[in-house]
Motif scaffolding. Structure first.
Motif, short mmCIF file in Angstrom:
data_model
loop_
_atom_site.label_atom_id
_atom_site.label_comp_id
_atom_site.label_asym_id
_atom_site.label_seq_id
_atom_site.Cartn_x
_atom_site.Cartn_y
_atom_site.Cartn_z
N ILE A 246 -36.22 -74.01 -53.68
CA ILE A 246 -37.02 -73.07 -54.47
C ILE A 246 -36.15 -71.90 -54.94
CG2 ILE A 246 -38.94 -71.43 -54.39
CD1 ILE A 246 -40.30 -73.32 -52.41
N GLY A 247 -35.28 -71.39 -54.04
CA GLY A 247 -34.44 -70.26 -54.39
C GLY A 247 -33.48 -70.57 -55.52
N VAL A 248 -32.83 -71.72 -55.45
CA VAL A 248 -31.87 -72.09 -56.50
C VAL A 248 -32.59 -72.30 -57.83
CG1 VAL A 248 -30.25 -73.85 -57.25
CG2 VAL A 248 -30.21 -73.06 -54.87
N ALA A 249 -33.73 -72.99 -57.79
CA ALA A 249 -34.49 -73.23 -59.02
C ALA A 249 -34.96 -71.92 -59.65
CB ALA A 249 -35.68 -74.14 -58.73
N THR A 250 -35.44 -71.00 -58.82
CA THR A 250 -35.89 -69.70 -59.33
C THR A 250 -34.73 -68.91 -59.91
OG1 THR A 250 -37.64 -69.67 -57.64
CG2 THR A 250 -37.13 -67.59 -58.74
N GLY A 251 -33.59 -68.96 -59.23
CA GLY A 251 -32.42 -68.24 -59.72
C GLY A 251 -31.95 -68.73 -61.07
N ILE A 252 -31.94 -70.03 -61.26
CA ILE A 252 -31.56 -70.61 -62.56
C ILE A 252 -32.56 -70.20 -63.63
CG2 ILE A 252 -31.23 -72.76 -63.83
CD1 ILE A 252 -30.22 -74.01 -61.22
N PHE A 253 -33.85 -70.22 -63.27
CA PHE A 253 -34.91 -69.81 -64.19
C PHE A 253 -34.71 -68.37 -64.66
CE2 PHE A 253 -39.00 -67.71 -64.83
CZ PHE A 253 -39.65 -68.56 -65.73
N MET A 254 -34.34 -67.47 -63.74
CA MET A 254 -34.21 -66.06 -64.06
C MET A 254 -32.94 -65.74 -64.83
SD MET A 254 -36.90 -64.53 -62.74
CE MET A 254 -36.38 -62.84 -62.73
N TRP A 255 -31.90 -66.55 -64.65
CA TRP A 255 -30.60 -66.18 -65.21
C TRP A 255 -30.63 -66.11 -66.74
CZ3 TRP A 255 -26.87 -68.02 -68.52
CH2 TRP A 255 -25.64 -67.33 -68.48
N LEU A 256 -31.31 -67.05 -67.37
CA LEU A 256 -31.30 -67.08 -68.83
C LEU A 256 -32.04 -65.89 -69.43
CD1 LEU A 256 -30.00 -68.89 -70.91
CD2 LEU A 256 -32.18 -70.09 -71.19
N ILE A 257 -33.01 -65.34 -68.67
CA ILE A 257 -33.68 -64.11 -69.13
C ILE A 257 -32.66 -62.98 -69.23
CG2 ILE A 257 -35.48 -62.42 -68.59
CD1 ILE A 257 -36.91 -64.62 -66.99
N ALA A 258 -31.83 -62.86 -68.20
CA ALA A 258 -30.80 -61.83 -68.21
C ALA A 258 -29.82 -62.05 -69.35
CB ALA A 258 -30.05 -61.83 -66.86
N PHE A 259 -29.44 -63.30 -69.58
CA PHE A 259 -28.50 -63.59 -70.66
C PHE A 259 -29.10 -63.21 -72.01
CE2 PHE A 259 -26.96 -66.48 -73.97
CZ PHE A 259 -25.60 -66.22 -73.91
N TRP A 260 -30.40 -63.45 -72.19
CA TRP A 260 -31.05 -63.11 -73.46
C TRP A 260 -30.97 -61.61 -73.72
CZ3 TRP A 260 -35.45 -60.17 -74.74
CH2 TRP A 260 -35.87 -60.30 -76.06
N PHE A 261 -31.25 -60.80 -72.71
CA PHE A 261 -31.16 -59.35 -72.87
C PHE A 261 -29.72 -58.93 -73.17
CE2 PHE A 261 -35.31 -58.91 -70.62
CZ PHE A 261 -35.92 -58.05 -71.52
N SER A 262 -28.75 -59.59 -72.55
CA SER A 262 -27.36 -59.27 -72.80
C SER A 262 -26.96 -59.62 -74.24
CB SER A 262 -26.46 -60.01 -71.81
OG SER A 262 -25.09 -59.71 -72.02
N ALA A 263 -27.39 -60.80 -74.69
CA ALA A 263 -27.07 -61.22 -76.06
C ALA A 263 -27.74 -60.30 -77.08
CB ALA A 263 -27.52 -62.66 -76.26
N LEU A 264 -28.99 -59.91 -76.81
CA LEU A 264 -29.70 -59.00 -77.72
C LEU A 264 -28.99 -57.66 -77.82
CD1 LEU A 264 -32.28 -58.43 -79.41
CD2 LEU A 264 -33.34 -57.61 -77.29
N ALA A 265 -28.57 -57.13 -76.67
CA ALA A 265 -27.85 -55.86 -76.67
C ALA A 265 -26.51 -55.98 -77.39
CB ALA A 265 -27.63 -55.38 -75.24
N THR A 266 -25.82 -57.10 -77.20
CA THR A 266 -24.52 -57.31 -77.85
C THR A 266 -24.64 -57.31 -79.37
OG1 THR A 266 -23.73 -58.60 -75.95
CG2 THR A 266 -22.55 -58.87 -78.03
#
Length: 374
Positions: A246-266
């Protein structure tokens, strides 16, 4: 925060080389030195300017950065575990456990009362919402990551409470951050983007999802060791292994959200690069994105993906270059009097307000004097 985050990132590289740990330790020592120097400087500011601490904690912009102090402390504790714990005895393991719970109690107090002051005393327009509004609760995002790394050396009797606490603290950090991010996205939809010099601050929105992703993956990897076999009375399956999945699956799920905010800011930063000038917001290039890369390192290790590990190594090089770039720009701006000078930072409204109050007092005195003369 940026120096401490970079020190933690350098200590977790999937592809290492001789001297890399030493470089990480150098950044860690530099982080401690900077923390002590900056703490001394701001203590001098508050001590020599009566009332400045109260004004700072009530300021609509500066007050949010009070949480940065505690984030920096959390990263220092993280680095102690990463660099000092392997070379020390059981006394440090116990000390880190005590520091973890002391830190958790302190930041809980700060988050409750600082947000109370903001909600009760200030009226902040949604059109000016920035990811920095998350900072009072940001230490809880670090607490989850801190707990997960402490579990590597903690005994099982102390590890289980830290494991459960890390989930709870990370949950509070992510939930409150999510509320603030909703307000921030509402601002982006209904209003203009921040001015060019403040757009690097948009990277702060990367941190909540990135550090939450890191927490869940790291906790999942430690779960089989620290979760008892009969946890919650379940004996039909290995509860620790279930937590790991569950932890690994949740972590993968959350990571792309962070990447989207990073790409938007870039994208936002690049389209306004010619109009921008240095502000302290530039440090947001490093700290939140370091959390993004650390989370990807955790995921890459779990999935045994050499491709992801290579991306992490490349991103780390970019962040190190950015750290030196921002540091040079910061020093240059201080020398030129562009930042960290009266009227040039978040407290400039206070200076203008104080000057306005001073002018009114002089006018009143003048009126009184004229009345006496008459």
């Amino acid at each position: 925060m940026s120096t401490g985050a970079l020190a933690t990132l350098l200590g977790q590289q999937p592809f290492s080389f001789t001297g890399l740990k030493t470089i990480g330790k150098v950044f860690f020592i530099l982080d401690i030195c900077l923390f002590l120097i900056f703490s001394a400087c701001i203590t001098y500011r508050f001590a020599t300017n009566p009332g400045s601490l109260k004004r700072s904690l009530h300021h609509p912009h500066e007050s949010f950065f009070f949480g940065s102090f505690f984030v920096s402390i959390g990263l220092i504790i993280y680095c102690i575990q990463q660099y000092a714990s392997p070379a020390s005895g059981p006394w440090l393991v116990k000390t880190l456990e005590i520091l973890f719970w002391t830190f958790a109690g302190t930041v809980t107090f700060v988050a409750v009362f600082q947000y109370h002051v903001i909600f009760d005393r200030e009226q902040l327009p949604v059109t000016e919402a920035m990811p920095a509004w998350i900072l009072p609760v940001y230490p809880f995002l670090i607490l989850g990551v801190l707990g997960s790394t402490l579990l590597k050396s903690q005994p099982t009797d102390a590890g289980l409470p830290i494991f459960i606490g890390s989930i709870a603290f990370s949950g509070l950090g992510w939930t409150v951050a999510f509320f603030m991010l909703c307000i921030y996205v509402t601002r982006l939809v209904n209003s203009e983007l921040p001015e060019a010099s403040k757009r690097p601050g948009m990277y702060v929105a990367v941190g909540p999802a990135a550090y939450t992703s890191n927490t869940f993956v790291a906790l999942g990897m430690q779960a089989p060791r620290h979760i008892p076999k009969d946890f919650l009375g379940i004996t039909s399956i290995a509860v620790g292994d279930m937590f790991k999945v569950i932890g690994v699956a949740t972590g993968i799920f959350m990571w792309l959200i962070a990447f989207w905010f990073s790409a938007l800011a870039t994208v936002s930063v690049l389209v306004s690069a010619r109009e921008s000038h240095f502000t302290l917001n530039y440090w947001a290039y490093v700290f939140p994105n370091a959390g993004l890369v650390i989370a990807l390192v955790q995921i890459a290790n779990v999935l045994s993906s050499d491709g992801m590990k290579g991306v992490c190594s490349g991103a780390t090089v970019v962040l190190v270059v950015l750290w030196f770039f921002v540091a040079i720009m910061n020093i240059r701006a201080v020398v030129k009097g562009q930042v960290l000078w009266p009227g040039m930072d978040e407290d400039k409204e206070d200076i203008e307000g104080n000057q306005h109050e001073s002018d009114e007092e002089q006018n009143e005195l003048a009126i009184q004097a004229n009345g006496c003369g008459a």
